[in-house]
Scaffold this active site. Structure first.
Site, PDB file in Angstrom:
ATOM      1  N   ASP A  40      22.515  17.431 -10.415  1.00 26.14           N
ATOM      2  CA  ASP A  40      21.693  18.358 -11.290  1.00 26.14           C
ATOM      3  C   ASP A  40      21.617  19.987 -10.757  1.00 26.14           C
ATOM      4  O   ASP A  40      21.607  20.921 -11.364  1.00 26.14           O
ATOM      5  CB  ASP A  40      20.432  17.841 -11.820  1.00 26.14           C
ATOM      6  CG  ASP A  40      20.556  16.731 -12.538  1.00 26.14           C
ATOM      7  OD1 ASP A  40      21.417  16.588 -13.293  1.00 26.14           O
ATOM      8  OD2 ASP A  40      19.804  15.815 -12.712  1.00 26.14           O
ATOM      9  N   GLY A 100      18.339  15.000 -16.469  1.00 25.75           N
ATOM     10  CA  GLY A 100      19.275  15.879 -16.220  1.00 25.75           C
ATOM     11  C   GLY A 100      19.067  17.227 -16.706  1.00 25.75           C
ATOM     12  O   GLY A 100      18.957  17.980 -15.807  1.00 25.75           O
ATOM     13  N   ARG A 119       9.860   8.353 -21.719  1.00 20.13           N
ATOM     14  CA  ARG A 119      10.055   7.242 -20.650  1.00 20.13           C
ATOM     15  C   ARG A 119       9.339   7.679 -19.522  1.00 20.13           C
ATOM     16  O   ARG A 119       9.082   8.813 -19.128  1.00 20.13           O
ATOM     17  CB  ARG A 119      11.305   6.801 -20.650  1.00 20.13           C
ATOM     18  CG  ARG A 119      12.220   7.934 -20.007  1.00 20.13           C
ATOM     19  CD  ARG A 119      13.785   7.366 -19.834  1.00 20.13           C
ATOM     20  NE  ARG A 119      14.448   8.676 -19.414  1.00 20.13           N
ATOM     21  CZ  ARG A 119      15.457   8.673 -18.593  1.00 20.13           C
ATOM     22  NH1 ARG A 119      15.862   7.228 -17.996  1.00 20.13           N
ATOM     23  NH2 ARG A 119      16.046   9.472 -18.263  1.00 20.13           N
ATOM     24  N   SER A 177       9.829   7.018 -14.795  1.00 25.77           N
ATOM     25  CA  SER A 177      10.926   6.288 -13.881  1.00 25.77           C
ATOM     26  C   SER A 177      10.145   6.291 -12.774  1.00 25.77           C
ATOM     27  O   SER A 177       9.069   7.069 -12.274  1.00 25.77           O
ATOM     28  CB  SER A 177      11.990   7.168 -13.861  1.00 25.77           C
ATOM     29  OG  SER A 177      12.854   7.319 -15.047  1.00 25.77           O
ATOM     30  N   ARG A 236       0.825  -1.199  -0.076  1.00 26.56           N
ATOM     31  CA  ARG A 236      -0.095   0.042   0.020  1.00 26.56           C
ATOM     32  C   ARG A 236       0.859   1.371   0.060  1.00 26.56           C
ATOM     33  O   ARG A 236       1.731   1.544   0.897  1.00 26.56           O
ATOM     34  CB  ARG A 236      -0.926   0.168   1.340  1.00 26.56           C
ATOM     35  CG  ARG A 236      -1.795  -1.348   1.391  1.00 26.56           C
ATOM     36  CD  ARG A 236      -2.820  -1.225   0.299  1.00 26.56           C
ATOM     37  NE  ARG A 236      -3.541  -2.614   0.333  1.00 26.56           N
ATOM     38  CZ  ARG A 236      -4.454  -2.895  -0.809  1.00 26.56           C
ATOM     39  NH1 ARG A 236      -4.790  -2.022  -1.567  1.00 26.56           N
ATOM     40  NH2 ARG A 236      -5.335  -3.652  -0.385  1.00 26.56           N
ATOM     41  N   SER A 268      21.317  10.970 -19.026  1.00 23.34           N
ATOM     42  CA  SER A 268      21.635   9.941 -19.493  1.00 23.34           C
ATOM     43  C   SER A 268      21.278  10.023 -21.329  1.00 23.34           C
ATOM     44  O   SER A 268      20.741  10.946 -21.594  1.00 23.34           O
ATOM     45  CB  SER A 268      20.856   8.700 -18.984  1.00 23.34           C
ATOM     46  OG  SER A 268      19.554   8.678 -19.491  1.00 23.34           O
TER      47      SER A 268
END
Length: 315
Positions: free
Chosen positions: A259, A40, A90, A92, A29, A140
């Protein structure tokens, strides 16, 4: 103030959640997800904005997730220069175990790029590079983008009037060593990357400064910065070597510290500050970032407090 253009070829929508315990084979949960645009260069732009500066984010976007990134950036007031990615942007995921504070980070690869996409984006970046401004490449590279991309971009940007700040790692960093590319204005890496590149341990600040200055003498960059974690950030150029150290009162999450450093350093340089003073700005921004949870970046009040106490020394 000089204009700033950040580059993000592999952006993401970062989802951050927490659970009481992270255990296998159980239904966990979780908290409501926090959603941020990531990658980045985008993080650098977001941190610059948090510190009161302005930049334009050149970002490759595709599909509904790419639209989500655009929406999130618009909400945060980040100027955008979009480039069509060859596939879906994408996502993440960062999961925090609330009982231990440990973080689990799941990072997707991003869409596959073709050689024609790479050539096209280099030309687009060169055209978008601000005259007398700063171009920042951080983060990346998506699948299909060759390891020599930073070296190729450095050579292409050398024909413009823009300065090139590069934060890279891994194979791309090794490729830069042997590429014969035009030097970047600033090259940043962390201590583990520096040791891997050097092929030896760099236990002391002086060891790091010697190695960084050797890279300057080799022509990789006019200035090299190595982050030594809690031991501070080392900068070396042809004129000297310095270390700046800001001490946060607590470390909550190290995500985004690099960053935030690039953001603070870049903003200071864009405002005409010297490199040693910019090193203090970057170090204070990085220290402020570790005080925020999950994918949070530096907060202005933390940055200002840390900057007052940030020590700068010559090596």
């Amino acid at each position: 103030m000089a204009a700033i253009l950040t580059i993000t070829l592999n952006p993401t929508v970062d989802l951050s959640i927490s659970a009481d315990h992270v255990l296998p084979e159980r239904k966990l949960r979780c908290s409501r997800p926090e959603t941020d645009p990531g990658g980045g260069g985008l993080n650098v732009s977001r941190a610059i904005s948090a510190l009161g500066g302005h930049s334009t984010a050149f970002v490759a976007l595709g599909g509904p997730v790419g639209d989500k990134v655009m929406h999130l950036l618009s909400e945060q007031g980040i100027a955008l220069s979009p480039f069509p990615a060859p596939g879906e942007t994408r996502q993440s995921l960062t999961v925090t175990d609330s009982s231990t504070g440990e973080q689990y980070r799941f990072v997707m690869p991003g869409p596959e790029w073709r050689p024609a996409d790479v050539s096209k984006v280099i030309d687009r970046i060169a055209r978008a590079a601000p005259e007398e401004g700063i171009v920042v490449l951080s983060g990346s590279q998506p699948p299909g983008v060759p390891d020599d991309f930073p070296a190729r971009l450095a050579t292409r940007l050398a024909r413009t009037q823009a300065r090139f700040f590069l934060d890279t790692s891994g194979k791309a960093l090794h490729e830069l060593m042997h590429s014969g590319a035009k030097p970047a204005d600033v090259l940043r890496m962390d201590d583990l990357e520096a040791e891997e590149l050097a092929g030896r341990l760099l236990p002391e600040r002086r060891d790091t400064a010697d190695f960084a200055q050797a890279l300057v003498n080799r022509g990789l960059a006019h200035s090299v910065i190595v982050a030594r974690g809690a031991d501070g950030n080392v900068l070396a150029n042809a004129a000297g070597r310095w270390v700046a150290k800001a001490i946060p009162p607590a470390v909550v999450s190290k995500v985004g510290a690099g960053d935030s450093f690039v953001a603070g350093f870049t903003l200071a340089r864009a405002r005409g500050m010297t490199q040693p003073e910019a090193l203090r700005w970057g170090s204070s921004a990085a220290a402020a970032a570790v005080m925020t949870p999950a994918t949070g970046l530096c907060l202005p009040r933390d940055f200002k407090a840390l900057l007052k106490g940030c020590a700068l020394e010559e090596i």
